[in-house]
Write an enzyme that holds these catalytic residues in place. Structure first.
Site, mmCIF file in Angstrom:
data_model
loop_
_atom_site.group_PDB
_atom_site.id
_atom_site.type_symbol
_atom_site.label_atom_id
_atom_site.label_comp_id
_atom_site.label_asym_id
_atom_site.label_seq_id
_atom_site.Cartn_x
_atom_site.Cartn_y
_atom_site.Cartn_z
ATOM 1 C CG HIS A 119 15.289 30.425 5.306
ATOM 2 N ND1 HIS A 119 15.950 29.353 4.776
ATOM 3 C CD2 HIS A 119 15.614 30.463 6.617
ATOM 4 C CE1 HIS A 119 16.641 28.753 5.740
ATOM 5 N NE2 HIS A 119 16.459 29.410 6.863
ATOM 6 C CG HIS A 158 18.872 30.914 -1.786
ATOM 7 N ND1 HIS A 158 18.289 29.870 -2.460
ATOM 8 C CD2 HIS A 158 18.718 30.643 -0.471
ATOM 9 C CE1 HIS A 158 17.797 29.003 -1.593
ATOM 10 N NE2 HIS A 158 18.052 29.445 -0.374
#
Length: 182
Positions: A119, A158
């Site tokens: 992303h 993440h």
């Protein structure tokens, strides 16, 4: 002058990455502890609609409306970015934080590796194109990118360093193509 700024910006991000390696876990724990309903729902929604695919479509439309000559450069930049992302995922093979950090929970399921953040890398590869064609909205574009990066850590999928390096790589690829003469 612009090149010096870009180099200085990359150097700053590189320093942040080095620091991030030492505070990755702490940032994950902090963001994990700040969760609440509305923000959870927003970040889960952004994840579910595959923000990086929507980014490519949205930016392509914006560029088409303003400067059609940039669209092929942008699409090639996006393709290279996605290839780099996939290759790095399997070379680095970093386990996601929610799988290795005790107490970190994930709000979305991911079955691939943590590094880099898809992303984030795709959005930041788009950023130079957005700023070039819509400079008055620069702060908005940057804010959206920061929110995307934070959301990846917040969701537990993440590390901070994944996001910082994704920003660096994305900006590098985007700038390489947006400034290309052909």
């Amino acid at each position: 002058m612009k090149i010096k700024f870009i180099k200085r910006g990359y150097f700053t991000l590189f320093l942040i990455f080095i620091i991030a390696l030492f505070i990755d876990k702490n940032i994950s724990y902090i963001l994990n502890s700040l969760r609440f309903g509305a923000l959870n729902n927003l970040f889960i929604f952004l994840d579910k609609i595959s923000v990086w695919i929507i980014t490519i479509i949205f930016v392509s439309l914006l560029l088409f409306l303003r400067n059609r000559k940039l669209v092929p450069k942008y699409l090639l930049s996006s393709l290279i970015t996605v290839i780099v992302k996939v290759v790095l995922k399997y070379i680095v093979a970093r386990t996601r934080p929610y799988l290795v950090l005790e107490g970190i929970t994930n709000l979305v399921d991911k079955n691939s590796y943590s590094f880099p953040s898809g992303h984030t890398i795709v959005y930041f590869a788009s950023l130079p194109f957005l700023i070039k064609e819509y400079p008055k909205s620069k702060n908005l574009w940057i804010l959206i990118g920061v929110l995307i990066g934070i959301s990846r850590i917040y969701l537990g999928v993440h590390y901070f360093s994944d996001v910082i390096v994704s920003v660096l790589i994305g900006l590098f690829i985007g700038n390489m193509f947006v400034n290309k003469k052909r």
